[in-house]
Design a protein around this motif. Sequence first.
Motif: not given
Length: 924
Positions: A487-488, A498-500, A516-520
């Motif tokens: 995400i750029q 945001p913190d995540h 984490d969701e994007l990596e999943d």
Amino acid sequence: MTEATGIVGEFLSLKEGTDADVLAMQCGDFYEFFAEDAEIVADELDLKVSQKSSHGSSYPMAGVPIDDLTPYLKALVERGYRVAVADQYETESGHAREIVRVVTPGTLLETTDTDAQYLAAVVDAERLSSNGRGRGRSDEAGYGLAFADVTTGRFLVAEADDADAALTELYRFDPVEVLPGPAVRSADDLLTEIRERVDATLTLHETEAFAPKRAAHATREQFGRETVDRLSVGEATIAAAGAILSYVEETGAGVLASMTRIQGHHGDDHVTLDATTQRNLELTETMQGDSDGSLFATIDHTETSAGRRLLKEWLCRPRRSLETLERRQASVAALSSAALARDELQETLGAAADLERLASKATHGSADARDLQSVGETLAVLPAIAEIIASTPGLADSPLSEIVDQPDREVADELRATIEEAIVDDPPSTVTQGELFQRGYDDDLDAVIERHEDVREWLDGLAEREKRQHGLSHVTVDRNKTDGYYIQVGKSAADGVPDHYEEIKTLKNSKRFTTDELEDKEREILRLEERRGDLEYDLFEELRETVADRAELLQDVGRTLATIDVLASLATHAAENHWVEPDLHRGDRLEIEQGRHPVVEQTTEFVPNDVRLGPAATAASRERASGRTDQDRGFLVVTGPNMSGKSTYMRQVAAIVLLAQIGSFVPAKDAEIGLVDGIFTRVGALDELAQGRSTFMVEMSELSNILHAATEDSLVILDEVGRGTATYDGISIAWAATEYLHNEVQAKTLFATHYHELTGLAEKLPRVANVHVAADERDGDVTFLRTVRDGPTDRSYGIHVADLAGVPDPVVDRARDVLDRLREEKAIEAKGGGSNEPVQTVFDVSSGQFRGPANADGGEPSETRRSAEDRRSSGSERPADEPGDAIDPETAAVLEDIESIDVNTTPPVELIAKVQEWQEHLED
């Protein structure tokens, strides 16, 4: 043994294990060449050479991208190199490489040439032993031959009675590579002939491959025992076939599965056309080596590469089967009278690919998705062609209906439907990219694609969701090899993420983050893409194997479409050029009314001419015939001036007969043609000094071949015989050859000659007749009428031709003066020689030579001259007008003229004319 290690060491080690000239070794995304091989390909293919270090040494290196190997491979093979290809594969410890194929001229699949690419083998039957080593003798004689085209799967075998017949077959098939058998490879003369007549690479394949038992086993395994046994060919032929199968397998071409049928090529079903005849008639190329201007180029209106290949095959291998030719004629006749349907057929054929070659690529495993798509599209052409034929009454009632019904159209349609349902409309160029198959073809693939699209959709909407949810601006989602999915966010908004969000890279104007969701999702989409790639490749391999299993069907359909293409081509040319259907029969009669040369008529206003050989068909033709009208007319002596059209006339007769025996219409008003078993020509000759053969030797060799090979059912065309030697020798040879052809061979013959003495044979030999090409002379100007008339010519026009050719005027004028004096039986004064006074020359009848006032050896004057001088010195010579024993001046002039002539340097036509005039004068 090489000291190099690593990639270079592996390359050199692989190269030592092959007999190839060059090795291309895959290294990742490139095929690399090292050491001497790199220098070879750099020189041949204009590649850049760099250096690779190994074990303290530096080695030249050159490479080509893996997807670009084919054109470089083709270029190297066409230059005569054998190229080994080593592919890379994965192992537990890394990469390894092995040679998967050796590409040679006869095993090159990647060709864009529409011509057949035959690999041939030739075996000496007489010296073939059971162990294939040539140490014994078999009961056979002659030669066994086999021909395979790896690009189409065609496989043919043939037998030849002797070396000349074997060379003729090799020339006919024009192979690109020849495997000589054990005995042949030690026959220097035969190998030299093969090199001279055939533009092919000679390759020494292992001797054991020619062993009869091993070859028979391989051939029966490939084609079936019953099929091979039905061929009824000898051990040598099977040895040749087995050697080819062994060679194709050893080189790794991978096309044995496409070789589904073995066919016998029997000489008794084809017209014999030796290499000389094919060259003289300019069937596929002109005397200068150009394709334009050949008979093939003239009549070729085919729409497909397979059709062009088949038309060339028909021209070089005319048929003798009357039934086959009549079926072809009927098809051409139907197509020539159905112009609209013919145009529709040819337009439909334009969409057809070369199925025979596509079948070979499928069996080899090199066909890609676009190739399979072409297979499906071409299979769709067959029912379209069938529908056009069925809906056109004239075509439906012709043999075309049988031709189009020969392949199994139901099975072909099933295969077409399978391919159409499988491959997308615009597939990628490689089979590893994915996106090859349509939805609905495979449920598992559909599920993977559907889930892949869901994830893609989630990723495509991520940027907008992040903007709305977190109030961010300048947000994009993308992917690259280094960072994966990210995400750029623009720098101005980066502090508000945001913190995540986990930062992974800072750029000049933005920052990149992941979650984490994007990596999943990234891991899932990568798994899906890998799964889709594996599924699609497996499915494609299955589909390609399905197509390969139908190789024989594809060959049948391809041959059918090619046959219709050729027949439509012949019909098009016949309709556009007003050709007629010849009446074919098994008799001896050959009668052509107003025949034309098929090539020459395209470029000039052609003067048509008749020819009749054999028994007269009608009262009118018997009346037209010269010579003995109550006898067969089987031998025409053709006389006439140079440049008048004698050669064209004779060649047009041969071309018309040949066209008729491929099933074509012919350029004539009417034609009745008895089938011939061979066409033999001797037309001009060139010195072959490099082979130690003069023009005359070439001429005599060609004549010898004709006298040995022609039969009473052959057509023989002789354009001058004996012109390359002394006049008396030449006349003698021509006379004897005429008698032999007339009395012994009894072939239908046209013999053009400047030896006018031969015209007298029409009064002596019952089947000989004279015809001549007419010329009109008025006020010294000569017009060649190009018209063939009965009877012999009355004179030649050599000086006129010399003038037309640009010979300097003084030479032409002097030649006319000399000729006039000869005709007036006057002596010729030889000018020059360092004397101010001209010297009279005379002809010595006893020696057949011109002589000057002295003998040839420089001795005293001849007895005739001495007697005349003695009489003059004594005052006893009578005046010319007084009676007595003295020789009158005119006779003396003739004798002097005769004595001065040199038979070896005087053109035969002029010499014979002089001698005839002198003889008549002296008799008077």
